[in-house]
Design a protein around this motif. Sequence first.
Motif, PDB file in Angstrom:
ATOM      1  N   LYS A  50       0.815  -1.219   0.000  1.00 40.80           N
ATOM      2  CA  LYS A  50       0.000   0.000   0.000  1.00 40.80           C
ATOM      3  C   LYS A  50       0.848   1.268   0.000  1.00 40.80           C
ATOM      4  O   LYS A  50       0.309   2.372  -0.109  1.00 40.80           O
ATOM      5  CB  LYS A  50      -0.918  -0.002   1.222  1.00 40.80           C
ATOM      6  N   LYS A  51       2.161   1.099   0.139  1.00 36.13           N
ATOM      7  CA  LYS A  51       3.054   2.253   0.194  1.00 36.13           C
ATOM      8  C   LYS A  51       3.313   2.814  -1.207  1.00 36.13           C
ATOM      9  O   LYS A  51       3.277   2.092  -2.201  1.00 36.13           O
ATOM     10  CB  LYS A  51       4.393   1.861   0.830  1.00 36.13           C
ATOM     11  N   LYS A  52       3.585   4.111  -1.260  1.00 40.82           N
ATOM     12  CA  LYS A  52       3.952   4.725  -2.536  1.00 40.82           C
ATOM     13  C   LYS A  52       5.354   4.295  -2.953  1.00 40.82           C
ATOM     14  O   LYS A  52       5.646   4.148  -4.140  1.00 40.82           O
ATOM     15  CB  LYS A  52       3.878   6.244  -2.415  1.00 40.82           C
ATOM     16  N   ILE A  53       6.219   4.122  -1.972  1.00 37.55           N
ATOM     17  CA  ILE A  53       7.563   3.592  -2.222  1.00 37.55           C
ATOM     18  C   ILE A  53       7.693   2.314  -1.407  1.00 37.55           C
ATOM     19  O   ILE A  53       7.699   2.352  -0.178  1.00 37.55           O
ATOM     20  CB  ILE A  53       8.659   4.592  -1.811  1.00 37.55           C
ATOM     21  N   CYS A  54       7.794   1.188  -2.090  1.00 32.04           N
ATOM     22  CA  CYS A  54       7.792  -0.110  -1.411  1.00 32.04           C
ATOM     23  C   CYS A  54       9.203  -0.527  -1.008  1.00 32.04           C
ATOM     24  O   CYS A  54      10.164  -0.303  -1.745  1.00 32.04           O
ATOM     25  CB  CYS A  54       7.195  -1.182  -2.320  1.00 32.04           C
ATOM     26  N   ALA A  55       9.296  -1.149   0.139  1.00 33.50           N
ATOM     27  CA  ALA A  55      10.577  -1.709   0.574  1.00 33.50           C
ATOM     28  C   ALA A  55      10.863  -3.022  -0.144  1.00 33.50           C
ATOM     29  O   ALA A  55      12.017  -3.394  -0.330  1.00 33.50           O
ATOM     30  CB  ALA A  55      10.564  -1.927   2.086  1.00 33.50           C
TER      31      ALA A  55
END
Length: 324
Positions: A50-55
């Motif tokens: 759900k993050k804009k920048i994924c880990a």
Amino acid sequence: MYDPPHLLKSVRNNLKNHGIFFEDKVASVKLRTCFADWSHIQKLYELDSKKKICACRKLTKRHIEVSGLKNMNVKLAAQVLSHSVAAALNLYVGKENFDSKASETAQFVYNMDKIFDSVNARSRKHEKKEMCAATGNSGHLELWKEKLAWIEKWHIRSSKTGRKIYAACKIGWLITLKAFIGISEYLLQKIKFIITSRFSQDALENTFSSIRRRRGFRDNPDCNEFRHTIQKVIITNFLKQSSNKNCQDDDAYSLIDFSCFNKKELLDIISSEDSATESEQHDEDSLHLNTLDSVEENVLSYISGYLAKKYLSLNDCIECEKLM
């Protein structure tokens, strides 16, 4: 010796179905019993996706909901039991409302990543130490001996009954690492380095995969059909694998270069066939730096640092170093 990719898939399956108890120094000075729990990886995917920048950009629903033929895919298992997933778990434990015991799962994943990398080296040099060829001073022997003791203390209990169950993957890894130690100690007296991935079954499996595809995925060819098909595979150098294959590329090549032959003669033997290709489309959300949370900021900092390091390694610029 067992095939490491198959062992890795078996570990992933046991982790998903039951979880694995092991001993380690996670947030402690002394060894203690820890538990690797698949639910932590599942929770990581739910939050990170759900993050804009994924880990973990490579972590998808296919990695979490593993069933059917997906169980056979080594790539999915390797991407779950990877350094990036371990790092992401530790990141979320520190930054989000995440189960603190996920650090135990992270340590298990980190150890499995190091083990698999060490037996899957494909070149003499690599950014990751474990992915380099094994030499007398590469640290592979020490790593294998250390992880032997670590694996020996694994135990798996049924998620339904709680009873201790037999884990073939545990025995398989113990036998395989002992074999690598013995082989390396012997061979390194005669040669300078060992490409450990050459001990896997990838080349054999990729060859049989090519043969099966030529026969319309027929599982039980007779002797004449098999001989006829393997001749076609050899003559046309038809060893390009499907993008959905279960094995990694084995870097094998034909001993005979058929490019000097008349193409018309080869086409008379076998009709050309297009290999399956798969294209993936990713929808990119607009990125607003002022709306990033702490996890996204950490991921962005890591990516920026990585790119800066790569740039400086290729460009000797004093001004750039000062700016960075």
